[in-house]
Write an enzyme that holds these catalytic residues in place. Structure first.
Site, PDB file in Angstrom:
ATOM      1  CD  GLU A  86     -57.649  36.988 -15.680  1.00 30.81           C
ATOM      2  OE1 GLU A  86     -58.166  35.893 -15.419  1.00 30.81           O
ATOM      3  OE2 GLU A  86     -56.499  37.309 -15.256  1.00 30.81           O
ATOM      4  CB  THR A 239     -33.936   4.122 -10.104  1.00 32.61           C
ATOM      5  OG1 THR A 239     -35.107   3.358 -10.376  1.00 32.61           O
ATOM      6  CG2 THR A 239     -33.636   5.012 -11.286  1.00 32.61           C
ATOM      7  CG  LEU A 247     -33.851  11.756 -11.753  1.00 27.56           C
ATOM      8  CD1 LEU A 247     -34.528  11.557 -10.399  1.00 27.56           C
ATOM      9  CD2 LEU A 247     -34.540  10.918 -12.809  1.00 27.56           C
ATOM     10  CB  ALA A 337     -44.120   1.137 -10.579  1.00 21.23           C
ATOM     11  CB  ALA A 338     -46.026  -2.939  -7.727  1.00 15.95           C
TER      12      ALA A 338
END
Length: 603
Positions: A86, A239, A247, A337-338
């Site tokens: 602003e 992984t 990453l 993931a599951a």
């Protein structure tokens, strides 16, 4: 409103417009003007996403209602502690603010008497303010709107009085740009996105495990952008073992997300890219008691190890929530993931589908066993969208809709006005951490400039206590590089940036750190806090109002300045504030017990 948060697959890809630029549009409907400029405010707000985490994204557009709706000023908040959107827009518009309308994607987060955003609009002569959505945090919700209306400004909250398709789209853009904050406020977990790349036949690797590369270079570039918009990136132990990822973000931005590894047994390689924490910190979450010798090895490399009684994705997300994270990107294999999906912590999915077929009965898929035996049990994404990226298709959608924050939640002030006996702070312990928390102004990251004497006893202005604290690590060192580090810290755009710079230099070039730093850092912090709380009367009053309560810096990971996750931290920041409170209350400083012995732990 529950389904308004659509599956926008990409950041807003708008042509950058500077704060001083102007644009002309011809619309006849007031609601069309409102919708158009609220969407533009959201686009501006998105320009800071990922470079400033964790903090909300704010944008402001000022337009003159002259029949052509000329934009005369724009701005967006770069980071917590920098110039509010602003204020930037008002400065760009100048005298043209008189009688103009300001469009804000979200209600300003003015708190702790820091009303610079609201004051800028009032003093500039803005006559009307249009807000996309109210602030989602209860102790801030409605405060700025009330302050503006009390000064005679007309304030309209989009969608609360009128409804239309264009208004719905504008609100949707506001929800998208601050989705992480909305989920955090409503669900008490960070906004979690599951990302994976698969072949046309649904494989994330060959039967051998080889996975480089499934998706195209353009898709991988998009993944770097997703990482850069996240506070943390999560992978599993498998992984790390198979892919040895870095990453990183590779986009040249300032924000580098934490790397988080979930491994129950710590069956991990001794050498891995993620164990190099010179640029980006790594956290390893594991089961309590797992491979103590390997934990010590990781600790010797500077990797932070966090133990859980049971390594469950929801508990890990609760821990990251406690650390103040807003957004987390999961880049894990199918098994993890599951587990994350089953735990209910995944909110959105990004699936890159490559036009390749690899086959293989034993080739892994992106999501492991969920226990479903009928197609009617399948989880359906909502607000799905599709985008072609090079040869690939990106499919995005939500597993959980945006939390419905439409009902107005009374603020603490409103509730107290109704019933003065109601107090939101029943406990004798007051926690403070992020600057948006109720007592967040106690944080050394809060935007309160201080003036402190330099080596020549000349007053120097620092943007925050954190700026000053980090710079003092290198004061008095004869190496000219140390002096350049101090100047770099002085120019840091936000306290978060100053902390990243100071800590990085301390890790990478310990020879630049003054030799007495460990013995004086508590005194350095205390002097800076004393200056801050004696410079700003409202901070002085806020601190004195906590008399009788224990103050705890709520960081779960900082065991020196904070209280730690289970109260095992030394809480030196809370201690210093309580000592300062006693001094301000006029208690004799000689009766105060000395602080605990120094620790050699770096901060």
């Amino acid at each position: 409103m529950a389904h308004l948060l659509g599956g926008l697959a990409t950041p807003f890809l708008c042509k950058p417009i500077s704060a001083s630029s102007s644009s002309n549009y011809s619309y006849t409907s007031a609601s069309s003007f409102d919708s158009l400029y609220i969407k533009r405010a959201a686009e501006l707000a998105d320009k800071s996403a990922g470079f400033t985490a964790p903090h909300p994204n704010f944008g402001c557009v000022i337009a003159v209602p002259n029949g052509r709706a000329t934009v005369v000023g724009e701005g967006y908040l770069y980071a917590e502690g920098t110039i509010p959107a602003e204020v930037q827009a008002v400065e760009a518009a100048g005298e043209q603010c008189r009688g103009a309308t300001a469009y804000l994607n979200m209600e300003p987060g003015d708190c702790h008497c820091d009303t610079s955003a609201v004051s800028a609009l009032i003093k500039a002569g803005i006559s009307r303010v249009v807000v996309g959505i109210r602030h989602p945090l209860q102790h801030l919700r409605g405060n700025a709107i009330h302050a503006l209306r009390s000064e005679g400004l007309q304030v309209d909250v989009l969608g609360e009085d009128t409804q239309s398709k264009t208004i719905e789209d504008a609100i949707k853009s506001c929800l998208l740009v601050n989705a992480p904050l909305l989920y955090r406020a409503a669900c008490q977990v960070p906004f979690s996105v599951l990302k994976y790349a698969m072949t046309l036949d649904g494989k994330i690797a060959a039967s051998s495990g080889h996975a480089s590369w499934i998706s195209s270079k353009k898709s991988r570039t998009r993944v770097f952008e997703m990482r850069g918009r996240s506070d943390a990136v999560i992978v599993g132990g498998n992984t790390v073992r198979k892919d040895n990822p870095r990453l990183t973000v590779r986009h040249g931005g300032d924000h580098l997300p934490r790397r988080v590894v979930l491994s129950q047994t710590l069956d991990l390689p001794e050498e891995a890219h993620l164990w190099n924490v010179s640029e980006v910190p790594t956290i390893v979450a594991t089961q309590r008691g797992a491979k103590r010798s390997f934990q010590r090895l990781l600790a010797s490399k500077g990797v932070e190890v966090v133990e859980f009684d049971i390594l469950d994705p929801r508990d890990v997300m609760g821990y990251l929530y406690d650390r103040g994270y807003l957004s987390v990107l999961w880049e894990c294999g199918g098994t993890l993931a599951a587990s994350a999906i089953s735990s209910g912590v995944i909110h959105k999915v990004h699936a890159f589908v490559a036009p390749k077929i690899i086959g293989g009965k034993n080739a892994p898929s992106p999501v492991g066993e969920l226990g479903m035996v009928e197609m009617t049990q399948a989880l359906e994404l909502i607000d799905v969208c599709y985008e072609q990226i090079g040869p690939d298709i990106l499919v995005s959608g939500f597993l959980q809709p945006v939390p419905d924050l439409t009902p107005t939640i009374p603020s603490v002030q409103e509730t107290s006005a109704i019933d003065p006996t109601i107090s939101p702070y029943e406990s004798s312990i007051i926690f403070f951490y992020k600057t948006w928390d109720p007592y967040g102004a106690f944080s050394n990251f809060s935007l309160h400039p201080i003036q402190m004497p330099d080596e020549n006893e000349e007053l120097v202005t620092w943007s925050s206590v954190e700026h000053y604290y980090q710079a003092q690590k290198f004061v008095g060192v004869s190496d000219p590089v140390a002096k350049s580090c101090i100047e770099e810290l002085k120019c840091a755009k936000s306290p978060e940036e100053a902390a990243r710079i100071g800590r990085r230099i301390q890790r990478q070039q310990p020879n630049l750190v003054r030799p007495d730093w460990e013995s004086i850092k508590i005194d350095v912090m205390y002097k800076a806090l004393h200056c801050k709380f004696t410079t700003y009367p409202y901070l002085n009053s806020l601190l004195l109002s906590t008399a009788g309560s224990v103050l705890v810096e709520g960081s779960p990971h900082d065991l020196f300045w904070g209280g730690g996750r289970d109260g095992e931290g030394l809480n030196y920041l809370g201690r210093l504030l309580m000592k300062l409170r006693s001094e301000l209350l006029g208690e004799s400083s000689t009766s105060q017990k000395s602080l605990l012995p120094q620790t050699s732990e770096n901060n």
